[in-house]
Design a protein around this motif. Structure first.
Motif, PDB file in Angstrom:
ATOM      1  N   SER A 265     -61.864  -8.995 -23.125  1.00 48.33           N
ATOM      2  CA  SER A 265     -62.920  -8.411 -23.942  1.00 48.33           C
ATOM      3  C   SER A 265     -63.263  -7.029 -23.395  1.00 48.33           C
ATOM      4  O   SER A 265     -63.485  -6.884 -22.181  1.00 48.33           O
ATOM      5  N   PRO A 266     -63.320  -5.987 -24.250  1.00 48.64           N
ATOM      6  CA  PRO A 266     -63.543  -4.615 -23.769  1.00 48.64           C
ATOM      7  C   PRO A 266     -64.864  -4.455 -23.031  1.00 48.64           C
ATOM      8  O   PRO A 266     -65.872  -5.068 -23.378  1.00 48.64           O
ATOM      9  N   SER A 267     -64.832  -3.626 -21.994  1.00 50.43           N
ATOM     10  CA  SER A 267     -66.037  -3.282 -21.237  1.00 50.43           C
ATOM     11  C   SER A 267     -65.980  -1.807 -20.873  1.00 50.43           C
ATOM     12  O   SER A 267     -64.910  -1.296 -20.540  1.00 50.43           O
ATOM     13  N   GLU A 268     -67.110  -1.129 -20.969  1.00 50.49           N
ATOM     14  CA  GLU A 268     -67.160   0.301 -20.653  1.00 50.49           C
ATOM     15  C   GLU A 268     -67.352   0.546 -19.158  1.00 50.49           C
ATOM     16  O   GLU A 268     -67.239   1.678 -18.696  1.00 50.49           O
ATOM     17  N   GLU A 269     -67.654  -0.498 -18.401  1.00 50.94           N
ATOM     18  CA  GLU A 269     -67.844  -0.334 -16.958  1.00 50.94           C
ATOM     19  C   GLU A 269     -66.497  -0.184 -16.265  1.00 50.94           C
ATOM     20  O   GLU A 269     -65.488  -0.733 -16.705  1.00 50.94           O
ATOM     21  N   SER A 270     -66.498   0.579 -15.164  1.00 49.56           N
ATOM     22  CA  SER A 270     -65.267   0.733 -14.392  1.00 49.56           C
ATOM     23  C   SER A 270     -64.939  -0.573 -13.679  1.00 49.56           C
ATOM     24  O   SER A 270     -65.798  -1.442 -13.500  1.00 49.56           O
ATOM     25  N   TYR A 271     -63.695  -0.707 -13.265  1.00 46.57           N
ATOM     26  CA  TYR A 271     -63.214  -1.951 -12.647  1.00 46.57           C
ATOM     27  C   TYR A 271     -64.060  -2.340 -11.429  1.00 46.57           C
ATOM     28  O   TYR A 271     -64.519  -3.472 -11.309  1.00 46.57           O
ATOM     29  N   LEU A 272     -64.274  -1.386 -10.507  1.00 49.49           N
ATOM     30  CA  LEU A 272     -64.968  -1.704  -9.255  1.00 49.49           C
ATOM     31  C   LEU A 272     -66.462  -1.925  -9.448  1.00 49.49           C
ATOM     32  O   LEU A 272     -67.112  -2.558  -8.608  1.00 49.49           O
ATOM     33  N   SER A 273     -67.035  -1.394 -10.533  1.00 53.25           N
ATOM     34  CA  SER A 273     -68.475  -1.542 -10.735  1.00 53.25           C
ATOM     35  C   SER A 273     -68.838  -2.865 -11.412  1.00 53.25           C
ATOM     36  O   SER A 273     -70.006  -3.248 -11.447  1.00 53.25           O
TER      37      SER A 273
END
Length: 449
Positions: A265-273
């Motif tokens: 599912s798409p997320s606008e947060e970066s991977y590490l955050s």
């Protein structure tokens, strides 16, 4: 520049409290590089270094900081300092910042904003997400038709410091209807006494406030634009979209497509955050759906259990056939999804796509089957009949996989579903079931079981 080494160097200067040296070092770097370093530092260290920046550079750096760091800053610094920072941002960057901030922070900023600007901000915040209106800026140069070139250049010099871009100027009437556009280059080269009305280009590409940002990006690519005017339903100029915002849109859309193609599912947060719980939640729904759909392959194997017991060796080739089918289908779906995204393929091209994928599958299938037949006879030492069954199945599986992989993204587009959903995980599940049915039926036919 090595970001990691520079970050450690900054930290050493902070620990030594050598603030003047750090300020001098940061002044030598591009604002994007400073922001990248601050994004990777501890929040308190990052804020301390940020406060050493000159005011004009601080606002630019602030616009490039990650949402996580900007949120931390907004909660750690005084309201007056935050208000000053936000005021110095270009309007579209200000909107992006407010969209990502907690409601209490937005409320504090809006309370200290002049009423006229507050109305504009509220208007922008109400535009649909991912629309042209949500990414445009109001900081552009507008000119009138009765201006001379000399007057226009004077107007640009006076207003330029507050504008995000001045390379293209837009000509409007008293009611702000868009009449044309003229480049700064044309103004500089023109006779100072010439009228704007005689020089402006009336054939300009525009978008509406409710147009999708992906459509906007496609127009930028098609017409090689640096900026584009955004108009309302009455053709009144309400803002412009600049190329830097379109680059952000392309990155966002590509990231979203890649996530969907991977069954996430798409997320606008970066991977590490992202927290492990959030990441698991984004992946779990797809994993459950694919797990349930994969039970169909188990049912198919159960149906042909007697065949497998009679000819146990057939089971050894199931993984190879299913994997090859999944890989072949993924190749086709990836190419078609990318073609749809770039506008190279339209839904009306469905028959052309199927025909092309069919021809490719025949060539690929026969090549793979030939190699496989030789391998089974020469290396695996299986009987000719088994090698023939597996090789014929391989041709059938590759043909089905490539046709299905090419067709499903087009069907998704027709029913207004994102074609990226029809990617590797889903294609593989469908093709696995088809491969098993084809394999067992071909085996029954050739082996007379």
């Amino acid at each position: 520049m090595d970001i990691e080494k520079t970050k450690e160097y900054f930290r050493q200067m902070l620990r030594r409290k050598d603030f003047m040296a750090l300020k001098e070092e940061m002044s030598k770097l591009a604002v994007q590089d400073v922001a990248e370093i601050l994004n990777q530092m501890d929040e308190k260290e990052s804020l301390l270094a940020f406060r050493l920046l000159p005011k004009d550079k601080a606002a630019e750096v602030f616009s490039y900081l990650s949402d996580k760091i900007r949120t931390a800053f907004s909660q750690m610094i005084e309201e007056d300092e935050l208000k000053s920072l936000v005021e110095d941002l270009f309007f579209d960057d200000k909107i992006d910042f407010l969209e990502e901030m907690p409601a209490n922070v937005v409320k504090k900023i809006l309370q200290r904003t002049p009423e006229s600007e507050r109305r504009l901000i509220n208007q922008f915040l109400q535009y649909p997400e991912h629309s042209a209106g949500s990414i445009m800026t109001i900081e552009f140069v507008d000119l009138k038709t009765d201006m001379t070139v000399e007057q226009a250049l004077c107007h640009i010099r006076y207003t330029a410091p507050k504008k995000e871009t001045i390379y293209t100027c837009y000509v409007i009437d008293q009611q702000r209807h868009l009449l044309g556009a003229i480049s700064l280059k044309d103004l500089v080269l023109a006779d100072p006494s010439s009228k704007i009305e005689d020089l402006m280009d009336k054939n300009i590409i525009t978008v509406r406030t409710d147009d999708d940002q992906e459509y906007v990006a496609s127009l930028f690519k098609k017409y090689d634009l640096l900026s584009m005017p955004v108009v309302d339903r009455e053709n009144r100029l309400v803002g412009i979209i600049t190329i830097d915002d379109v680059v952000d849109v392309l990155e966002e859309e590509n990231t979203e497509d890649i996530q969907k193609m991977g069954g996430i599912s798409p997320s606008e947060e970066s991977y590490l955050s992202q927290s492990p719980i959030t990441m698991a939640k984004n992946r779990l729904l797809w994993l459950i759906a694919l797990m349930v759909s994969a039970t169909f392959t188990g049912r198919i194997i159960q149906k042909y259990e007697d065949l497998l017991q009679t000819m146990v060796i057939l089971a050894a080739f199931i993984p190879m056939l299913m994997d090859t089918g999944g890989n072949a289908g993924s190749q086709s779906s990836t190419m078609v999804i990318r073609g749809l995204a770039l506008g190279e393929i339209r839904t009306r091209d469905a028959f052309k796509v199927v025909a092309k994928e069919f021809m490719v599958s025949i060539i690929a299938g026969i090549s793979l089957a030939g190699l496989n037949f030789i391998r089974l006879i020469a290396i695996e030492k299986v009987s000719t009949s088994i090698a023939l069954v597996v090789s014929i199945t391989l041709i059938a599986v590759v043909v089905m996989a490539k046709v299905v992989g090419g067709l499903l993204p087009l069907l998704a587009k027709i029913v207004k579903i994102d074609p990226a959903i029809m990617a590797s995980p889903l294609i593989t599940t469908i093709v696995d079931a088809m491969a098993l049915v084809a394999y067992f039926n071909i085996a029954k036919l050739f082996l007379k079981i």
